[in-house]
Scaffold this active site. Structure first.
Site, PDB file in Angstrom:
ATOM      1  CB  SER A  16      -0.875   0.010   1.254  1.00 28.49           C
ATOM      2  OG  SER A  16      -1.330   1.328   1.485  1.00 28.49           O
ATOM      3  CG  HIS A  41      -4.137  -1.789  -1.053  1.00 28.10           C
ATOM      4  ND1 HIS A  41      -5.287  -2.535  -1.281  1.00 28.10           N
ATOM      5  CD2 HIS A  41      -4.392  -1.022   0.041  1.00 28.10           C
ATOM      6  CE1 HIS A  41      -6.185  -2.227  -0.352  1.00 28.10           C
ATOM      7  NE2 HIS A  41      -5.672  -1.312   0.455  1.00 28.10           N
ATOM      8  CG  ASP A  43      -4.963   2.073   1.745  1.00 27.99           C
ATOM      9  OD1 ASP A  43      -5.943   1.301   1.747  1.00 27.99           O
ATOM     10  OD2 ASP A  43      -3.806   1.701   2.000  1.00 27.99           O
ATOM     11  CG  MET A  45      -8.068   6.789   3.763  1.00 25.62           C
ATOM     12  SD  MET A  45      -7.039   6.856   5.234  1.00 25.62           S
ATOM     13  CE  MET A  45      -6.213   5.262   5.128  1.00 25.62           C
ATOM     14  CG  HIS A  74      -9.255  -0.106   0.930  1.00 21.88           C
ATOM     15  ND1 HIS A  74      -8.503  -0.307   2.067  1.00 21.88           N
ATOM     16  CD2 HIS A  74     -10.555  -0.152   1.329  1.00 21.88           C
ATOM     17  CE1 HIS A  74      -9.310  -0.467   3.099  1.00 21.88           C
ATOM     18  NE2 HIS A  74     -10.555  -0.369   2.685  1.00 21.88           N
ATOM     19  CG  MET A  76     -10.892   2.913   3.766  1.00 22.13           C
ATOM     20  SD  MET A  76      -9.256   2.874   4.489  1.00 22.13           S
ATOM     21  CE  MET A  76      -8.267   2.932   3.013  1.00 22.13           C
ATOM     22  CG  MET A 145     -10.888  -3.395   6.234  1.00 21.04           C
ATOM     23  SD  MET A 145      -9.414  -2.990   5.274  1.00 21.04           S
ATOM     24  CE  MET A 145      -8.390  -2.177   6.508  1.00 21.04           C
ATOM     25  CG  ASP A 180      -5.673  -3.161   3.876  1.00 18.18           C
ATOM     26  OD1 ASP A 180      -4.575  -2.896   4.366  1.00 18.18           O
ATOM     27  OD2 ASP A 180      -6.391  -2.314   3.301  1.00 18.18           O
TER      28      ASP A 180
HETATM   29  C1  DX5 Z   1      -5.669   1.030   6.608  1.00 19.65           C
HETATM   30  C2  DX5 Z   1      -5.396   0.858   5.125  1.00 19.65           C
HETATM   31  C3  DX5 Z   1      -4.300  -0.095   4.886  1.00 19.65           C
HETATM   32  C4  DX5 Z   1      -3.014   0.370   5.476  1.00 19.65           C
HETATM   33  C5  DX5 Z   1      -2.220  -0.825   5.859  1.00 19.65           C
HETATM   34  O1  DX5 Z   1      -6.697   1.891   6.788  1.00 19.65           O
HETATM   35  O2  DX5 Z   1      -6.541   0.389   4.458  1.00 19.65           O
HETATM   36  O3  DX5 Z   1      -4.164  -0.451   3.533  1.00 19.65           O
HETATM   37  O4  DX5 Z   1      -2.286   1.184   4.633  1.00 19.65           O
HETATM   38  O5  DX5 Z   1      -1.123  -0.413   6.605  1.00 19.65           O
HETATM   39  P1  DX5 Z   1      -0.255  -1.446   7.435  1.00 19.65           P
HETATM   40  O6  DX5 Z   1       0.212  -2.522   6.506  1.00 19.65           O
HETATM   41  O7  DX5 Z   1       0.864  -0.596   7.964  1.00 19.65           O
HETATM   42  O8  DX5 Z   1      -1.152  -1.970   8.509  1.00 19.65           O
HETATM   43 ZN    ZN Z   2      -6.290  -0.554   2.365  1.00 20.77          ZN
END
Ligand code: DX5
Ligand code: ZN
Length: 224
Positions: A16, A41, A43, A45, A74, A76, A145, A180
């Site tokens: 990610s 990946h 993320d 947000m 992903h 969020m 998750m 994840d």
């Molecule tokens: C969390 C994200 C993950 C995150 C994982 O909200 O969706 O993808 O980046 O980070 P690590 O591998 O450090 O837990």
């Molecule tokens: Zn993620």
């Protein structure tokens, strides 16, 4: 580097970029790809669905320009249907929405399918398996998750493993189980044993002083 992760059955590692240095994103991605990352990946947000803001289409576009590897987004965000199109147009090849963000997951999955990219559904650690069932046949990916979404660097929550195992039993051969959150050389084996196909890893790669060794160790453990 993997351009079509659905063409493979082997376990895959998706770093990610959330833990990468955005000032040199291209170089960061190039480096981990050289060290064995399979795909990436992303993320996304919105500061509303989760208490953090990461990035949107502009960074997805920059990531797209930096690699030929598959890009897995992903979302969020509270309005996945509104923003999945722009994220896919910027270069993401899958869009994964949170079941908690929508009222009708099957309708959302159907709507997102119209974009023409792969579609995933995901659930927070505390969200029961039953919530995703109405959409299960309509998605390509189920993302379990293993931390409360919002930040990298959190501790793996092993209590999600039975849920992952149950989901895996219900997936078709063309669907993939992704996990994840908190995955590292110590925790990936448990995820692998639960049937996980795709392992998302941010801090355990990008924050590791030896990224090459970190990737190699994770790879060894997922092939166990
Ligand atoms: C969390 C994200 C993950 C995150 C994982 O909200 O969706 O993808 O980046 O980070 P690590 O591998 O450090 O837990
Ligand atoms: Zn993620």
């Amino acid at each position: 580097m993997v351009t079509d992760p659905f063409s493979l059955r082997s376990p895959l590692i998706a770093p990610s970029i959330l833990s990468a240095n955005f000032a040199k994103l291209g170089a960061e991605m190039e480096e981990v790809e050289k060290f064995g990352a399979d795909f990436f990946h992303l993320d996304v947000m919105d500061g509303h669905f989760v208490p953090n803001i990461s990035f949107g289409p502009a960074i997805v576009k920059a990531a797209r320009a930096s690699t030929d590897a598959y890009l897995d987004a992903h979302l969020m965000i509270s309005e996945p249907v509104r923003y999945a199109g722009p994220i896919a147009k910027a270069g993401a090849q899958s869009v994964t929405f949170h079941v908690e963000a929508v009222t009708d997951p099957a309708a959302t999955a159907k709507e997102l399918r119209k974009i023409g990219c792969h579609v995933g559904i995901t659930l927070r650690p505390a969200t029961p398996l039953e919530t995703i069932m109405p959409a299960l046949d309509l998605v390509d990916i189920v993302l379990v998750m293993s931390v409360v979404p919002g930040f990298s660097g959190q501790k793996f929550m092993p209590e999600v493993l039975p849920k992952a195992r149950e989901i895996k039993k219900r997936l078709r051969a063309d669907q993939r189980l992704e996990m994840d959150g908190g995955l590292n050389a110590q925790t990936v084996a448990a995820a692998r044993d639960a049937g996980v196909d795709w392992f998302v890893v941010a801090s355990a790669i990008f924050d590791h002083p030896d990224r090459k060794a970190a990737l190699a160790e994770i790879r060894e453990k997922i092939h166990g």
